[in-house]
Motif scaffolding. Structure first.
Motif, mmCIF file in Angstrom:
data_model
loop_
_atom_site.group_PDB
_atom_site.id
_atom_site.type_symbol
_atom_site.label_atom_id
_atom_site.label_comp_id
_atom_site.label_asym_id
_atom_site.label_seq_id
_atom_site.Cartn_x
_atom_site.Cartn_y
_atom_site.Cartn_z
ATOM 1 N N CYS A 1 0.854 -1.193 0.000
ATOM 2 C CA CYS A 1 0.000 0.000 0.000
ATOM 3 C C CYS A 1 0.890 1.242 0.000
ATOM 4 O O CYS A 1 2.006 1.228 0.515
ATOM 5 C CB CYS A 1 -0.896 -0.007 1.234
ATOM 6 S SG CYS A 1 -2.027 1.411 1.310
ATOM 7 N N ASP B 290 0.540 3.798 1.710
ATOM 8 C CA ASP B 290 0.537 4.392 3.056
ATOM 9 C C ASP B 290 1.966 4.653 3.550
ATOM 10 O O ASP B 290 2.832 3.768 3.467
ATOM 11 C CB ASP B 290 -0.184 3.420 4.005
ATOM 12 C CG ASP B 290 -0.530 4.066 5.334
ATOM 13 O OD1 ASP B 290 0.395 4.548 6.019
ATOM 14 O OD2 ASP B 290 -1.722 4.085 5.691
ATOM 15 N N ALA C 116 -4.229 0.748 -1.220
ATOM 16 C CA ALA C 116 -4.853 -0.505 -0.785
ATOM 17 C C ALA C 116 -4.290 -1.754 -1.469
ATOM 18 O O ALA C 116 -4.981 -2.768 -1.577
ATOM 19 C CB ALA C 116 -6.380 -0.465 -0.910
ATOM 20 N N HIS D 297 -2.013 -3.935 5.138
ATOM 21 C CA HIS D 297 -1.675 -3.492 6.498
ATOM 22 C C HIS D 297 -2.929 -3.119 7.268
ATOM 23 O O HIS D 297 -3.926 -2.703 6.674
ATOM 24 C CB HIS D 297 -0.703 -2.306 6.446
ATOM 25 C CG HIS D 297 -1.313 -1.054 5.871
ATOM 26 N ND1 HIS D 297 -1.805 -0.039 6.650
ATOM 27 C CD2 HIS D 297 -1.543 -0.678 4.583
ATOM 28 C CE1 HIS D 297 -2.289 0.922 5.881
ATOM 29 N NE2 HIS D 297 -2.147 0.558 4.618
ATOM 30 N N CYS E 17 -5.737 0.350 7.246
ATOM 31 C CA CYS E 17 -5.570 0.840 5.865
ATOM 32 C C CYS E 17 -6.706 1.821 5.525
ATOM 33 O O CYS E 17 -7.888 1.454 5.550
ATOM 34 C CB CYS E 17 -5.578 -0.336 4.880
ATOM 35 S SG CYS E 17 -5.306 0.177 3.162
ATOM 36 N N GLY E 18 -6.331 3.067 5.224
ATOM 37 C CA GLY E 18 -7.336 4.089 4.931
ATOM 38 C C GLY E 18 -8.140 3.764 3.682
ATOM 39 O O GLY E 18 -9.342 4.047 3.616
HETATM 40 CO CO CO Z 1 -3.321 1.246 3.109
#
Ligand code: CO
Length: 212
Positions: free
Chosen positions: A41, A43, A66, A97, A100-101
């Motif tokens: 991801c 992130d 994602a 993870h 995860c947003g």
């Molecule tokens: Co994420």
């Protein structure tokens, strides 16, 4: 300049590498032989090399929102093709993870109407399967557990997508079982990785391809 501190850090880093190992950069100029392709991801809390204690040259990395493996994404297809055909990488890891947003947005259905919404449509399938499973079990976990379940399901889903890619199947026909596909989830709270999918779980698909 606002980014001067980063450039200063880079200079210090490069100087330190040379102090520790005068051949460090010369070795990298000669080429790369990364051990795995990691699809993670974007992130900022999941930097691939750092969480695996690897240095430059050890990981071939693709990251997107994602950790999605999309069939019609030329970007990821080019990365996978290069990894398999040029770098001869034998292990591909999809690493999601916790917290995860992207997965959280897909769960909350707050995707809006931009590119992120289009991109994460794939992940909503993971949410749907988790919802069905929980309904069958008559369970309603709290928000954190629910998100973790969808994060894990999303990793399984993306590994499945990998197993369906023509590129991967072509490799399986020529070298049965290679690339091996793995699914991991990195836990942001502990820094530890949980294995979600092992290569053995793909065995049926590999056999099916081998039979033609
Ligand atoms: Co994420």
């Amino acid at each position: 300049m606002a980014l001067q501190d980063l450039l200063d850090q880079n200079k210090t880093w490069a100087e330190q590498r040379l102090v520790e190992d005068p051949e460090f950069f010369r070795r990298h100029v000669a080429g790369q032989k990364p051990r795995i392709l990691l699809i993670g991801c974007s992130d900022s809390r999941v930097p691939a090399e750092q969480i695996l204690a690897c240095g430059p040259g050890e990981l071939f990395v693709h990251r997107n929102v994602a950790n999605v493996v999309s069939y019609n994404d030329v970007n990821i297809s080019a990365v996978i093709q290069y990894a398999i055909e040029n770098l001869h990488i034998e292990d591909i890891v999809v690493c999601g993870h916790t917290q995860c947003g992207g997965v959280a947005a897909a769960c909350a259905q707050t995707l809006g109407d931009g590119y992120v919404a289009d991109w994460l449509l794939i992940t909503t399938w993971a949410k749907r399967w988790v919802d069905e499973r929980l309904a069958a079990e008559g369970r309603s976990p709290d928000r954190d557990e629910y998100l973790s379940l969808v994060v894990e399901e999303n990793v399984r889903l993306q590994v499945k997508h990998l197993s369906h890619l023509a590129l991967v199947r072509k490799s399986w026909r020529n070298h049965p079982g290679v690339p091996r596909l793995h699914g991991w989830v990195y836990d942001i709270a502990s820094g530890r990785i949980k294995v979600i999918v092992e290569p053995t779980s793909i065995k049926n698909e590999v056999d099916e391809v081998a039979k033609g």
